[in-house]
Design an enzyme around this catalytic site. Structure first.
Site, PDB file in Angstrom:
ATOM      1  N   CYS A 103       9.088 -11.669  -2.348  1.00 20.98           N
ATOM      2  CA  CYS A 103      10.209 -12.132  -1.527  1.00 20.98           C
ATOM      3  C   CYS A 103      11.418 -12.279  -2.447  1.00 20.98           C
ATOM      4  O   CYS A 103      11.316 -12.129  -3.660  1.00 20.98           O
ATOM      5  CB  CYS A 103       9.899 -13.482  -0.918  1.00 20.98           C
ATOM      6  N   ARG A 107      13.438  -6.698  -1.964  1.00 23.68           N
ATOM      7  CA  ARG A 107      12.223  -7.464  -2.303  1.00 23.68           C
ATOM      8  C   ARG A 107      11.474  -7.913  -1.065  1.00 23.68           C
ATOM      9  O   ARG A 107      10.361  -8.448  -1.150  1.00 23.68           O
ATOM     10  CB  ARG A 107      12.577  -8.692  -3.148  1.00 23.68           C
ATOM     11  N   TRP A 112       8.898 -11.318   2.520  1.00 23.44           N
ATOM     12  CA  TRP A 112       7.927 -10.224   2.636  1.00 23.44           C
ATOM     13  C   TRP A 112       6.624 -10.925   2.950  1.00 23.44           C
ATOM     14  O   TRP A 112       5.984 -11.484   2.067  1.00 23.44           O
ATOM     15  CB  TRP A 112       7.844  -9.439   1.332  1.00 23.44           C
ATOM     16  N   ASN A 130       8.335 -17.675  -3.480  1.00 21.36           N
ATOM     17  CA  ASN A 130       7.906 -16.282  -3.586  1.00 21.36           C
ATOM     18  C   ASN A 130       6.587 -16.305  -4.341  1.00 21.36           C
ATOM     19  O   ASN A 130       6.518 -16.794  -5.467  1.00 21.36           O
ATOM     20  CB  ASN A 130       8.957 -15.476  -4.379  1.00 21.36           C
ATOM     21  N   GLY A 131       5.514 -15.845  -3.699  1.00 22.65           N
ATOM     22  CA  GLY A 131       4.218 -15.836  -4.386  1.00 22.65           C
ATOM     23  C   GLY A 131       3.112 -16.159  -3.399  1.00 22.65           C
ATOM     24  O   GLY A 131       3.311 -16.128  -2.187  1.00 22.65           O
ATOM     25  N   GLU A 179      -4.933  13.134  -6.094  1.00 20.40           N
ATOM     26  CA  GLU A 179      -3.744  12.276  -6.065  1.00 20.40           C
ATOM     27  C   GLU A 179      -2.762  12.705  -7.154  1.00 20.40           C
ATOM     28  O   GLU A 179      -1.552  12.756  -6.938  1.00 20.40           O
ATOM     29  CB  GLU A 179      -4.149  10.804  -6.235  1.00 20.40           C
ATOM     30  N   LYS A 211       1.044  13.854  -6.387  1.00 21.48           N
ATOM     31  CA  LYS A 211       2.209  13.214  -7.029  1.00 21.48           C
ATOM     32  C   LYS A 211       3.132  14.268  -7.619  1.00 21.48           C
ATOM     33  O   LYS A 211       4.337  14.247  -7.425  1.00 21.48           O
ATOM     34  CB  LYS A 211       1.752  12.257  -8.150  1.00 21.48           C
ATOM     35  N   GLU A 232       4.933  16.224  -4.854  1.00 27.39           N
ATOM     36  CA  GLU A 232       5.911  15.551  -3.984  1.00 27.39           C
ATOM     37  C   GLU A 232       7.179  15.129  -4.723  1.00 27.39           C
ATOM     38  O   GLU A 232       8.198  14.932  -4.093  1.00 27.39           O
ATOM     39  CB  GLU A 232       5.296  14.387  -3.215  1.00 27.39           C
ATOM     40  N   HIS A 257     -16.164  29.556  -8.719  1.00 29.00           N
ATOM     41  CA  HIS A 257     -16.298  30.283  -7.445  1.00 29.00           C
ATOM     42  C   HIS A 257     -14.952  30.782  -6.944  1.00 29.00           C
ATOM     43  O   HIS A 257     -14.743  30.913  -5.743  1.00 29.00           O
ATOM     44  CB  HIS A 257     -16.949  29.351  -6.403  1.00 29.00           C
ATOM     45  N   LYS A 298       9.500   7.970   3.612  1.00 32.57           N
ATOM     46  CA  LYS A 298       8.549   6.956   3.112  1.00 32.57           C
ATOM     47  C   LYS A 298       7.410   6.776   4.109  1.00 32.57           C
ATOM     48  O   LYS A 298       6.278   6.578   3.737  1.00 32.57           O
ATOM     49  CB  LYS A 298       9.274   5.618   2.904  1.00 32.57           C
TER      50      LYS A 298
HETATM   51  C1  BG6 Z   1       4.157  10.023   3.478  1.00 35.29           C
HETATM   52  C2  BG6 Z   1       4.572   9.489   2.133  1.00 35.29           C
HETATM   53  O1  BG6 Z   1       5.277  10.170   4.281  1.00 35.29           O
HETATM   54  O2  BG6 Z   1       3.251   9.142   4.120  1.00 35.29           O
HETATM   55  C3  BG6 Z   1       3.350   9.336   1.265  1.00 35.29           C
HETATM   56  O3  BG6 Z   1       5.474  10.415   1.512  1.00 35.29           O
HETATM   57  C4  BG6 Z   1       2.357   8.428   1.973  1.00 35.29           C
HETATM   58  O4  BG6 Z   1       3.708   8.772   0.002  1.00 35.29           O
HETATM   59  C5  BG6 Z   1       2.049   8.936   3.381  1.00 35.29           C
HETATM   60  O5  BG6 Z   1       1.157   8.399   1.219  1.00 35.29           O
HETATM   61  C6  BG6 Z   1       1.251   7.908   4.181  1.00 35.29           C
HETATM   62  O6  BG6 Z   1       2.078   6.765   4.347  1.00 35.29           O
HETATM   63  P1  BG6 Z   1       1.401   5.377   4.748  1.00 35.29           P
HETATM   64  O7  BG6 Z   1       2.556   4.436   4.941  1.00 35.29           O
HETATM   65  O8  BG6 Z   1       0.625   5.621   6.009  1.00 35.29           O
HETATM   66  O9  BG6 Z   1       0.496   4.999   3.612  1.00 35.29           O
END
Ligand code: BG6
Length: 607
Positions: free
Chosen positions: A2, A27, A74, A100-101, A480, A484, A487, A503, A602
């Site tokens: 927060c 935050r 948050w 916050n915590g 993963e 990364k 993306e 294969h 996001k």
């Molecule tokens: C995508 C993000 O839009 O959604 C990824 O770019 C993320 O980073 C994926 O893993 C899933 O998002 P969430 O919010 O369902 O975990």
């Protein structure tokens, strides 16, 4: 996580507090509140929603006063409601606090000290306010000190009392707090960004310190009442870098947040001596848990790779058949669901449409539906009949890092919880939990190699493509790592289970095609080593993730990144970090918009 801001001085507090909150919105932003003292009493105004909602509510009011605190929330305990927003008071309205915590032992504190107290919210913070009230005998600093000695958990705390109108009390343990020293005025905030417009002289509080801030000066002491002398520092950050706490991007800050937020994911959710885990929000009776014959993990993107780790953990520790489905595929494959199926929706945002749609399908077919979510009060959290918040704090970079780690942590705790219902022994449970408790320190050992990983990343940044290889629990890690890199650097890459290379994918290998392979010491080490030797034989440049002490790795690879050993199922918590950093530094070297990569969002709230 927060945002807290406080002010004491000669100016009107309100505009300073509201503008300060706007700089702390990164935050947390689900609700906000302010308390201003006119020297006699407090006026406390709170609102659900972003800061602007609070600002609108305040517009018609004429709130005067030159002392005040404010908070942007948050949510961790309790939903997103006005009653749960901070600042909080106790029984009387003469005390206000913003926090916050996480107060881990809030239930015990309530039982032990607060009989007869009427609580108005569902938050752990309000318990702390009542505790301070119980110990208040005319000196707020001493009441806060006494109360905090009873607390287990983390706090960044700001407090005021109307009997001492020219005083702000602050305390820190585990959540940042900084004091801005102005000309006849003081600022208090979770980071420096809200005060840069007023002063660059700051004093960072350290864990276990309490500050009494008044116009007659600043007194800092320890919880056991020892006076502490601290000197101010001059900071030269601009606001943006202050919000990133000095990191160049939110993504790098969030990668480095992982040791701290990992602790929040497991805090209060395990019992070391019994070797058990307990995720209270699961909301299933013991017989319902025993009736579960299959688990399905629904997720998208990075969350789906965390889910794959969860599959390995649930099958190995709990012996429950577990499937992973990406949200966008699940409901179009006519899934077989029955009432003994437990379905988790795993999602940082709680708003990803593909995951939501898949979960609704599972619910229609009668499964137990639960969430593993970061954003409290999000759609998926509300549509499931229980689940677990991963406590990763706001994750702002599009590419998920700390949320991934906390998803893995929560899934491992679930595997232990279900495992201990049947096949998992107390001894193994205890070893797993002890190993989990060592993870934050081991994460820091990996994070300390960031500059070296940057040098390695710069060597390979012009590759046309890359391959990530792993076996067993490290295959999801390879997935993963590849995700990364794709993306944020836009370099094409893919991940393969190392045993599959012969294969088909071996055809790709050659001097132009670098390979990242995870070859840590575990039950598949020898098999992985032979896959790596095959890659070497075909002249692909090779980057190895190896276990500290495995000197033989140096003969095999062009570059080796060493990670500390841990129990095999916990390896993703460590082995993913070098790949996060590799992708990050590659993207920076290529000049990409790391926090906001092209074409991505996001959270994708459309199918
Ligand atoms: C995508 C993000 O839009 O959604 C990824 O770019 C993320 O980073 C994926 O893993 C899933 O998002 P969430 O919010 O369902 O975990």
């Amino acid at each position: 996580m927060c945002g807290i801001i406080g002010y004491i001085g000669k100016k009107q507090a309100l505009p300073i507090l509201i503008n300060g909150l706007r700089r702390l919105e990164y935050r947390g932003y689900d609700s906000a509140g302010v308390a201003v003292s006119d020297g006699k009493k407090f006026t406390k105004i709170k609102a659900v929603g972003k800061i602007e909602k609070l600002a609108e509510k305040l517009k018609p009011l004429d709130l005067n006063g030159s002392v005040g605190i404010a908070h942007t929330r948050w949510a961790t305990h309790g939903g997103v409601t006005e009653a749960n927003a901070h600042p909080h008071s106790a029984c009387a309205d003469d005390l206000v606090i913003a926090h916050n915590g996480i107060i881990e032992n809030y239930r015990e504190l309530k039982e032990k000290f607060l009989k007869g107290h009427e609580l108005k919210s569902e938050t752990d913070t309000e318990i702390l306010a009542h505790l301070i009230e119980v110990f208040y005998k005319g000196n707020l600093t001493e009441a806060v000190r006494t109360a905090l000695k009873e607390v287990r958990g983390t706090y960044g705390l700001a407090a005021m009392h109307s009997d001492e109108p020219d005083k702000l009390v602050a305390a820190r343990f585990g959540s940042p707090l900084v004091i801005g020293v102005g000309d006849g005025e003081y600022f208090l905030a979770s980071d420096t960004s809200p005060m840069l417009a007023h002063t660059k002289e700051v004093i960072f509080l350290d864990d276990g310190e309490i500050a009494e801030i008044s116009l007659s000066g600043l007194k800092i002491s320890s919880l056991d009442s020892k006076n502490i002398t601290k000197y101010s520092e001059t900071i030269d950050w601009d606001e943006a870098s202050a919000q990133k706490q000095g990191y160049e991007h939110f993504m790098l800050k969030e990668i480095f947040d992982q040791p701290a937020v990992f602790k929040d994911a497991i805090r209060g959710r395990y019992n070391l001596t019994e070797g058990t885990a307990h995720l209270g929000g699961l909301n299933m009776t013991s017989e319902q848990m025993h009736s579960v014959s299959r688990v399905i993990l629904l997720a998208c993107g990075t969350a789906s790779y965390a889910a794959l780790v969860g599959k390995y953990a649930l099958e190995r520790l709990a012996g429950i058949p577990t499937e992973v489905d990406v949200g966008s595929e699940f409901r179009y494959r006519d899934p077989i669901i029955d009432r003994n199926t437990l379905v988790f929706g795993i999602t940082q945002s709680g708003e990803t449409a593909d995951t939501l749609a898949a979960l609704r399908e599972a619910k229609r077919k009668g499964a137990f539906v639960r969430g593993i979510v970061n954003v409290i009060g999000s759609t998926l959290a509300r549509e499931t009949d229980g689940g677990t918040y991963m406590h990763a704090g706001p994750e702002l970079a599009v590419a998920s890092t700390k949320a991934y780690t906390n998803m893995v942590a929560v899934l491992i705790l679930y595997a232990i919880q279900f495992g201990r219902l049947n096949r998992l022994t107390q001894a193994t449970g205890e070893r797993l939990i002890a190993a989990l408790l060592e993870i934050p320190t081991k994460m820091k050992e990996v994070l300390a190699q960031s500059e070296r990983i940057k040098t390695i990343a710069e060597k390979y940044k012009d590759s046309v493509g890359m391959l990530f290889l792993g076996r067993g629990i490290n295959y999801p890690v390879a997935l993963e790592g590849s995700h990364k890199l794709k993306e944020i650097s836009y370099i094409h890459s893919e991940a393969y289970p190392a045993g599959e290379m012969k294969h088909g994918a071996n055809a790709l290998l050659g001097p132009h095609f670098p390979v990242v392979a995870i070859m840590t010491k575990n039950q598949l080490y020898e098999k992985m080593r032979s896959s790596v030797e095959e890659v070497r034989a075909r002249k692909s440049p090779l980057i190895l993730i190896a276990t500290v002490g495995d000197e033989s790795a140096r003969e095999l690879a062009d570059d080796v990144i060493y990670v500390p050993p841990t129990m095999e199922l916990l390896e993703p918590l460590l082995n993913t970090i070098p790949l996060q950093l590799f992708a990050y530094h590659t993207a920076v070297a290529l000049g990409r918009d790391v926090d906001r990569p092209r074409n991505l969002a996001k959270s994708v709230t459309v199918e």
